[in-house]
Design a protein around this motif. Sequence first.
Motif, PDB file in Angstrom:
ATOM      1  N   VAL A 154      -2.241   4.712  -4.657  1.00 17.34           N
ATOM      2  CA  VAL A 154      -3.346   4.754  -3.658  1.00 17.34           C
ATOM      3  C   VAL A 154      -4.031   3.507  -3.437  1.00 17.34           C
ATOM      4  O   VAL A 154      -4.516   3.152  -4.709  1.00 17.34           O
ATOM      5  N   GLN A 160      -4.716  -1.635   5.221  1.00 22.47           N
ATOM      6  CA  GLN A 160      -2.996  -1.263   5.294  1.00 22.47           C
ATOM      7  C   GLN A 160      -2.064  -2.373   5.552  1.00 22.47           C
ATOM      8  O   GLN A 160      -2.018  -2.449   6.992  1.00 22.47           O
ATOM      9  N   THR A 165       1.901   3.890   1.637  1.00 21.77           N
ATOM     10  CA  THR A 165       0.785   4.265   0.196  1.00 21.77           C
ATOM     11  C   THR A 165       0.350   5.160   1.596  1.00 21.77           C
ATOM     12  O   THR A 165      -0.756   4.822   2.400  1.00 21.77           O
ATOM     13  N   SER A 166      -1.002   5.307   0.522  1.00 22.91           N
ATOM     14  CA  SER A 166      -2.387   6.209   0.995  1.00 22.91           C
ATOM     15  C   SER A 166      -3.235   5.061   0.888  1.00 22.91           C
ATOM     16  O   SER A 166      -3.734   4.663  -0.154  1.00 22.91           O
ATOM     17  N   LEU A 350      -5.051  12.170  -3.621  1.00 22.93           N
ATOM     18  CA  LEU A 350      -4.527  11.958  -2.873  1.00 22.93           C
ATOM     19  C   LEU A 350      -2.738  11.357  -3.582  1.00 22.93           C
ATOM     20  O   LEU A 350      -1.964  12.035  -2.838  1.00 22.93           O
ATOM     21  N   ARG A 355       3.468  12.944  -0.600  1.00 22.92           N
ATOM     22  CA  ARG A 355       4.252  11.023  -0.285  1.00 22.92           C
ATOM     23  C   ARG A 355       4.548  10.962   0.995  1.00 22.92           C
ATOM     24  O   ARG A 355       4.537   9.917   0.885  1.00 22.92           O
ATOM     25  N   CYS A 357       4.219  11.779   3.726  1.00 18.75           N
ATOM     26  CA  CYS A 357       3.271  12.858   4.618  1.00 18.75           C
ATOM     27  C   CYS A 357       1.453  11.145   4.018  1.00 18.75           C
ATOM     28  O   CYS A 357       0.929  11.558   3.972  1.00 18.75           O
ATOM     29  N   PRO A 358       1.683   9.867   4.095  1.00 17.86           N
ATOM     30  CA  PRO A 358       0.194   9.673   3.474  1.00 17.86           C
ATOM     31  C   PRO A 358      -0.398   9.669   4.704  1.00 17.86           C
ATOM     32  O   PRO A 358      -0.462   9.423   5.389  1.00 17.86           O
ATOM     33  N   SER A 359      -2.369   9.551   2.976  1.00 17.97           N
ATOM     34  CA  SER A 359      -2.440   9.485   4.540  1.00 17.97           C
ATOM     35  C   SER A 359      -3.797   8.265   4.332  1.00 17.97           C
ATOM     36  O   SER A 359      -4.070   7.646   3.333  1.00 17.97           O
ATOM     37  N   HIS A 360      -5.160   7.857   5.509  1.00 18.06           N
ATOM     38  CA  HIS A 360      -6.116   6.667   5.707  1.00 18.06           C
ATOM     39  C   HIS A 360      -7.101   7.773   5.541  1.00 18.06           C
ATOM     40  O   HIS A 360      -7.030   8.177   6.788  1.00 18.06           O
TER      41      HIS A 360
END
Length: 377
Positions: A154, A160, A165-166, A350, A355, A357-360
């Motif tokens: 994270v 980004q 990676t999130s 997170l 992993r 479907c990483p989130s922002h």
Amino acid sequence: MSGKATTASASSVPSIANVAAVAGVSSATVSRVLSGRRTKDDDIARRVREAAQRLHYEVNHAASALRSDTTNIIGLIAPDAGDPFVARIVNELSQLLSAESKQLLLGIDSTAESVERQVATMAARQVDGLIIAVTPSVDLAEVLERYARRIPIVQIGGTQRLFRTSMIGMDSIASMAETLRHLADSGARSAAFINEGPHTVGDLANGGGAFDAIALSAAFTAQAGNFGIFTRPEWNVAGSDASAMRIGFDHVMRLFDMRTGDAVKTNGTTVIAEEANEADGFHRRPEALICINDAMALGVIHALHTLGLRVPQDVRIVSHGDTPIAVNAMPQLTSQQPPTRQIAAEAMRLMTADRDCPSHVFLPSRLVVRESTRQIR
């Protein structure tokens, strides 16, 4: 006599079986509860913890790690342990991890080479997850690409660069809108945004927190007019490579150097500054200054005092970070406060997310209003 005492002492050391017997559960259940693998907080978990406390039983995390796929260790890499934002994140993460019987492994480094070594070291320690909160100008894309498949990663703040990676960032548009709305409500008609220069792209150092200077600058330019705030491009010139406090001081000394004969446009007509009506004075110099961090705002205050200008009567100041500087400044600084508790909680969430479907995630800050913008009645 001494031999008997030693034997008695050794036999008095509690085992996991002892805890299981007192709690009325199996040894496997005790292991899952105390290692954090059993997340359900029910009567069984409470009985196990109470039994362990009564027997003074301590978990051997090193031995547990050898028998498990998890180590119950989360790594955090940051540029400066003395930075207020980093200190807050460490405190919040430590509390969250302690509640889950987990540990925080802290690595302090800021250059690409040293951070790469830290990541490799933490990977070798088989940490269960890694949080990166380093200076965003350091490009870690290649390093993170190498480890992202093995470790949940994270990133806090910055830009980004890797979609494996999130990321947790600040909502610059919402933060700037709140600042501009507050300044307009306080009576300011013009404003300038001051950052540390092109080398700053969301610096964690100098109390800026996770705020992105470039994103905030763009949000200021795009939204100022929506709140009736006038600005001029030359007011918002980025600083140099000096310290944040020095940048703030020097920029204000240049910005408020109102010499006779300076040209200014008023209602589309170019006139001489000394001839401009006082009612249009806010076109010649800003009535509010927005600084990327509290250290810079402190330099701004010193410069304004040097010029004989009052805060907030003549110039209002808003900064970012809400560090101890904001409270100790004279006058106290109105400052955007990063939501460190929410950032830490999101980072932990997170870590266990999918992993693939990483989130922002972008979080809003909170404006803490103090004397530097408060109207004097």
